[in-house]
Motif scaffolding. Sequence first.
Motif, mmCIF file in Angstrom:
data_model
loop_
_atom_site.group_PDB
_atom_site.id
_atom_site.type_symbol
_atom_site.label_atom_id
_atom_site.label_comp_id
_atom_site.label_asym_id
_atom_site.label_seq_id
_atom_site.Cartn_x
_atom_site.Cartn_y
_atom_site.Cartn_z
ATOM 1 N N LEU A 69 0.822 -1.221 0.000
ATOM 2 C CA LEU A 69 0.000 0.000 0.000
ATOM 3 C C LEU A 69 0.849 1.261 0.000
ATOM 4 O O LEU A 69 0.424 2.312 -0.477
ATOM 5 N N LEU A 70 2.059 1.120 0.552
ATOM 6 C CA LEU A 70 2.915 2.307 0.660
ATOM 7 C C LEU A 70 3.249 2.877 -0.717
ATOM 8 O O LEU A 70 3.389 4.093 -0.866
ATOM 9 N N ALA A 71 3.395 1.992 -1.706
ATOM 10 C CA ALA A 71 3.808 2.460 -3.034
ATOM 11 C C ALA A 71 2.763 3.375 -3.669
ATOM 12 O O ALA A 71 3.080 4.524 -4.007
ATOM 13 N N PRO A 72 1.487 2.920 -3.826
ATOM 14 C CA PRO A 72 0.512 3.844 -4.431
ATOM 15 C C PRO A 72 0.241 5.073 -3.566
ATOM 16 O O PRO A 72 -0.017 6.161 -4.092
ATOM 17 N N LEU A 73 0.344 4.880 -2.251
ATOM 18 C CA LEU A 73 0.105 6.018 -1.353
ATOM 19 C C LEU A 73 1.168 7.098 -1.587
ATOM 20 O O LEU A 73 0.851 8.287 -1.762
ATOM 21 N N ALA A 74 2.424 6.680 -1.596
ATOM 22 C CA ALA A 74 3.515 7.636 -1.798
ATOM 23 C C ALA A 74 3.427 8.243 -3.192
ATOM 24 O O ALA A 74 3.641 9.447 -3.375
ATOM 25 N N LEU A 75 3.101 7.416 -4.180
ATOM 26 C CA LEU A 75 2.999 7.911 -5.555
ATOM 27 C C LEU A 75 1.909 8.976 -5.647
ATOM 28 O O LEU A 75 2.136 10.076 -6.167
ATOM 29 N N CYS A 76 0.747 8.648 -5.098
ATOM 30 C CA CYS A 76 -0.376 9.584 -5.183
ATOM 31 C C CYS A 76 -0.085 10.872 -4.409
ATOM 32 O O CYS A 76 -0.424 11.975 -4.864
#
Lengths: 406, 480
Positions: B47-54
């Motif tokens: 979840l960290l990846a899309p969260l950080a990306l967004c």
Amino acid sequence: MRKPVQAAAVLASTLLLLSLYLFVHPFLRLSDGLDALYGVPPKWTQVDDVYRNPNTQEVTHGDNPVPSLKVLAKYWGAHADATRILFVGNSQMHTVSLAKGEAKPTGPEKTYVDLIAERLALQSANTVTYRLSSSGMSYPEVLWDLIYMMNRPELKPDAIVMQLNYQAFWTGGIRDSILALLDDEQFHAQVANAARANKPYSAAFQDALQRYDERKSAQRAASGSGNGPASTFSASATPGYAIETVARKGLDHDAEFRKRALAKDDIVNFLYRCRLYFLRLKPSTARSVTGGRLVAAHASVIDIVKLCHTEKVQLFLFSAPVNPLVSLYRTPGDHAGYQDFIEQVASENGGPLYDFEDTIDASHWGNLLNGPDPLHMGRTAHVLMAEEMYNKIPLEHVADHAGGHR
Amino acid sequence: MQFNSYSYLILLMVVVPIFWLLPSNLRRWYVLGISILFYASWSPVFLLAPLALCAGVFLAAVRISRGGAREGHWFRGALLYALSFLVFFRYQALWWPAMSAVLHGFSHSPAHTALQIAVPLGISFYSFEAISYLVDIRQRRVQPTRFSDLFLFVMFWPHLIAGPIVRFRELAPQFAFKKQFDMALMMRGLDRLILGIVQKNLIADPVGSWVDEGFVTQLAQANTTIDNWFLAIGFGLQIYFDFASYSNMAIGVAQLIGIQLPENFKFPYHASTPADFWQRWHMTLSRWIRDYLFFPINVRFQAAPLPLYCSLLGVMALVGLWHGAGYGFVLWGVLHGCYLVIYRIYENAQKKHWPGLEHSRVMSGFWKVFTLITVIAAWVPFRANGYTQATSMLKSMFGHLTFGVTLPLNFYLVVLLVSAYTVVEPYLDKLFTKTDGWMAQTAARASMQMYLLRPALYAFGLLLFLAFDERNTQFIYFQF
């Protein structure tokens, strides 16, 4: 009707019809219909009630060999001084397919291996035999099993009688059910070595190891003993996988739902019948065997011979009887190539090739759905074959050579 | 949680009714929550990846939308930021050896596995979606309103893992969830969902298991020309039905909650030219590449032939690279680039010199065959286990002809059967639509259709799904 109610009705109707399908087995009915249309022999000609003895047979026919081999280890352990003879081959060794005119079975039917075992036991109380056979057994699988058995003194035979069959060179790979043997660490290491050895069958071993590892990690995930997030993605180590496991367990409580496994067999059998009846492509349809599977099978057979020599286990090679009504070879070259290979293997083995290919007369063979069975024999044929084998292969002398190498 | 799993289907039976019971202002939060849980079912850490990306993209989007002198900087910085996710996770194979060598030089010779980084699922898909969002913001086609809009756009579970690659402006208006419950849309959604699970379990996976066997390196050397053609066709069918099945399920599930996702496949093996193939295969990726890469490049060159051809080759190589840092993917892309260039050259020449050929049946037949053969051949490097295997297979397919069949007989039969299905697929689709129309003409027929015939088809599809269920089979496009 209100729309949400409509949706619920559609869903309910779908689930109801699914239950009906699972209950009715539509593909089985279709298969039965086709069988009736094409006039197949009655079902009882494919004998269900064959003689069964876990001390002398791998009774699961490759479906679950570990418990079978445990029984064998116990039995052979109890007969430590006896001469051990192992028969290896495909379903011909454990199937009775009654020929035209043969009477309905009245008790358990015996195959030629059972009959030879009886004869040997009568001859000498100090000989024990074991039949290791499975349907469509491939030579990489035979090699796999033998590596396993040679590793363990309690399972190591003094002699092996191995069937050579043109059809067995069509098959390849290692079936899922024998992956459990890899639980033995020493065997696992040997298989891993063979997988790295760049032999033609190494790919099959490598694939088997991979499937075994996937299974183990799935089991670990299901039992909650995963080691945290995997460094590379593995679906079996995810929370979703655990949820899926729970869902499956829950659904499997329903007996009707458990029948879904049978649905695949029904569909596959139906498709198989379509192949037989409409395309006229039978298992016995003559074909040339070339390519990767053949290369892997050749290499496996050669390594089986080498393994037996290294382990000082006597190896008797025989070519399986074939129904004279069926030619499995597409060209004369296929026959010659196969014959050359098995003779070459026999000479590497340093013994004769016991050739039983034309031993059994056409009238003694069983019948498949739409024609003569190339591989499976009737009651009389098994008796004749046992007689021939017993007379030709000097199994009663194995004890003289056993020589305490175990 | 796999789309073709029991738990997912059970989840849908719970999630969809609750969705429709909720007031529309709560639905977006509900869908976002379900999407987060769905992604976390693979790994909460992911979840960290899309969260950080967004978070990064949204911050930049706000600054870009304000305009000003630094707008360009923010835009380029944000593009680099979004691309860095792709490079960092997706292309470890490219930067890892260099990084490893540097660390080694400093005497840190870390165990490779210790620093290997898991690739969050769907990163290639949602990184592209984030980039399209940035471009649309820059072009003032959309406005950054709320972070949750962007996060929901990226996280929307039906398309999160393997597309279709959607534009923000397509989805955001639908996220108001104002639509009334629509039974017709619901039925269409169920059609697609059931079709998808059947395509996956009944076609893609069984064909795939045979294809895998045929591509085993040690054994493939013994394959004949016929084997190799069947393997290439088999893989072409496997990847088509695998990916199309996912897209069907994604589109179907989205329809169950009233969301319309764009189509991703339109019978690609019926393409009449190489260009037509890319209007039928992974349509949302083609659209993305065309709009955000190909057109911007070619606007500069005003469609001059040589730069156009070079950009076609380059763009298609990038399409290949998008699938992963493997030479096979790039070669696949370059081959498709070549096909497109060849077709463009022909098209230009035909317009100038042979206008009469425009409606020639012979030429259209030629291009159909050319497209089919070349598309199938291009799957070989995509699937092969290394350069040597790919070249030896292609040589065997086009040059060193050897005859005979060495793989299991059922493999050839199944490939022929599935090929036949692929040939009739568009006609079946038309027939299905026509029958639907006819059934809807009277109330009695419509009721029979809705409560008996459709459920009978759905139940049959579920039966096939259950029968051919092999637990834990992955979708090929999950790795991209």
